[in-house]
Every structure is written in structure tokens, then in C-alpha cells.
Design an enzyme around this catalytic site. Structure first.
Site, short mmCIF file in Angstrom:
data_model
loop_
_atom_site.label_atom_id
_atom_site.label_comp_id
_atom_site.label_asym_id
_atom_site.label_seq_id
_atom_site.Cartn_x
_atom_site.Cartn_y
_atom_site.Cartn_z
CB SER A 66 -0.90 0.23 1.22
OG SER A 66 -1.57 1.11 1.09
CE1 TYR A 125 -4.54 -2.33 4.88
CE2 TYR A 125 -3.64 0.01 4.38
CZ TYR A 125 -4.28 -1.00 3.94
OH TYR A 125 -4.29 -1.54 2.56
#
Length: 250
Positions: free
Chosen positions: A141, A154
Site C-alpha cells: 500500500s 495497517y
């Protein structure tokens, strides 16, 4: 002829295949002539996967070593080899600063986003060593490079995926196994829409603030994945390919 003709007949496992990016990646691989073995934690494949020909689906919890080993073994039993792997399984649900994070939430997210990638790579690499090489693509990501407020766990998990990718790329290059990652930015998926809802944000204004003025499409991540799986990228390993519409431009 497909754009990635060398993928015809290749055997590819895809985790997180019921998700927006996972489904698009699976469909693109099938369109390129690959044999896809797909998995997700859900008991049944979604409508996109059901509509694809010649896709074997296995319900798999990627945080379980036994389940991951069985998933990779199912691919080998079905097709007799493993050429490529795409590790797209991930979860994201937090909206808190680190001091307010629950330990159980940390454990849950790391179990899927980090342990899951570790376990999948472990068994994918074992199979590729047996069959003479391959290509692994991990979905990281842009949060691995540019933090997002109130997403500490995350972001940390996606940082770690980059670390695993680079380490494996170095360790297995001599075995003809390439390991790369993709860092998607704001891609229009149910996960992104859920994140916007949690933050009380409307999608259109957020999309317009992107340098390219829109959210990414799952097909664009799929195209990048095909390139990294194919021999067109034969001299690329340990790389993180950002598909992010300019989010990381300084």
C-alpha cells in the site's frame, strides 16, 4: 494473442480473490490464459470469480499455516506446478491513534496482513523451488511510504510486507524466483469506500484532490500485476511498483 502471451498455461494462486483488487487480478489472469487457483476467507467465491472459467476456489484463512499449506497443495494437485502467486488478502478497519489501539485489533490485522503474506510466501516459495522458479507479487500500500492519519497498525503491516518482499527477492534471486510488490493508492474498492464512510468523507471531493483527479481502477492494479507476473519484467525483482495516481509525488 493476449498482451502477456507468456502467461498462457501458467499456474497462478491468488489470495484475497473475493476483494475488489483480487477479483480484478484473477479475471485479468484468466483473460491472459493463466490457470487461476483463487482463495478468500469466505466460504464461496463471489460472482466475478464464479463467472470465470477454469478457476479453482478454496476457502482459506491466510493466518492459518495449515490452511495456507493446503491451499498451495491444492494448486499443485490440480495443475502439477506453481508459476506465479499474488498475495492480495488484507483487512483494514481502524480509525484510532496508536495509544487508543486495542491489542486484539493489532493482533487481528497483523495476522492477516503480515503473517498471512509470510505464510503464503513460505509455501509458495517451497513450491517454486521444487518446480524451477517463479514470480510472486505482494499487494502492499502507499501507506508503507506515506502514513494516513489514524491507521497505525495497517500502515505498519504494509511497511512489513515491503520488508518481506525485498528480503525474499534477495534470498531467492539465484533460484530464479522474483518477488515484487505493488503499492496501490486510493483504488475504488469496497475497502476504500468503507474507509471513507468511517471518516465521514464523500468520495468525489477526495478523488478530485488526487493529482490525476480520480480514484484508481482495480483493472489498473491488475495490469500492473500481470506485468510483474510475466516475463516482460524478467529483470525486475525486489521492486515496489506504486499504482497511486501521483499520491507519492513530492
Amino acid at each position: 494473442m493476449t498482451r502477456f502471451a507468456d502467461l498462457v498455461g501458467k499456474v497462478v494462486v491468488v489470495t484475497g480473490a473475493n476483494g475488489g483488487m483480487g477479483s480484478a487480478i484473477s479475471a485479468a489472469l484468466v483473460d491472459s490464459g493463466a490457470h487461476v487457483v483463487a482463495s478468500d476467507v469466505h466460504a464461496q467465491p463471489n460472482e466475478v470469480l464464479q463467472a470465470l472459467p477454469d478457476v479453482l476456489y478454496r476457502s482459506t484463512d491466510v493466518s492459518s499455516e495449515h490452511a495456507v499449506a493446503a491451499f498451495v497443495e491444492a494448486a499443485l494437485n490440480q495443475h502439477g506446478k506453481l508459476d506465479c502467486a499474488v498475495n492480495a488478502a488484507a483487512i483494514e478497519f481502524e480509525l484510532a491513534r496508536l495509544s487508543d489501539c486495542e491489542s486484539a485489533d493489532f493482533d487481528r490485522m497483523m495476522a492477516v496482513n503480515l503473517r498471512g503474506v509470510f505464510l503464503c510466501m513460505k509455501y509458495q516459495l517451497k513450491a517454486m523451488l521444487q518446480y524451477g522458479g517463479g514470480s510472486i507479487v505482494n499487494i502492499s500500500s502507499t501507506t508503507a511510504f506515506k502514513p494516513v492519519a489514524r491507521q497505525p497498525v495497517y500502515g505498519a503491516s504494509k511497511h512489513a510486507v515491503v520488508g518481506l518482499t525485498k528480503q525474499a527477492a534477495m534470498d531467492y534471486a539465484a533460484d530464479r524466483i522474483r518477488v515484487n510488490a505493488i503499492a496501490p493508492g486510493n483504488i475504488d474498492t469496497p475497502m476504500l469506500q468503507d474507509a471513507l464512510t468511517r471518516r465521514g468523507l464523500a468520495a468525489e471531493p477526495v478523488a478530485k484532490r488526487m493529482p490525476l483527479g480520480r480514484f484508481g481502477r482495480t483493472q489498473e492494479v491488475a495490469e500492473a500485476t500481470l506485468w510483474l507476473c510475466s516475463d516482460v519484467s524478467a529483470y525486475t525483482t525486489g521492486h515496489v511498483l506504486a499504482v497511486e495516481g501521483g499520491m507519492l509525488v513530492n
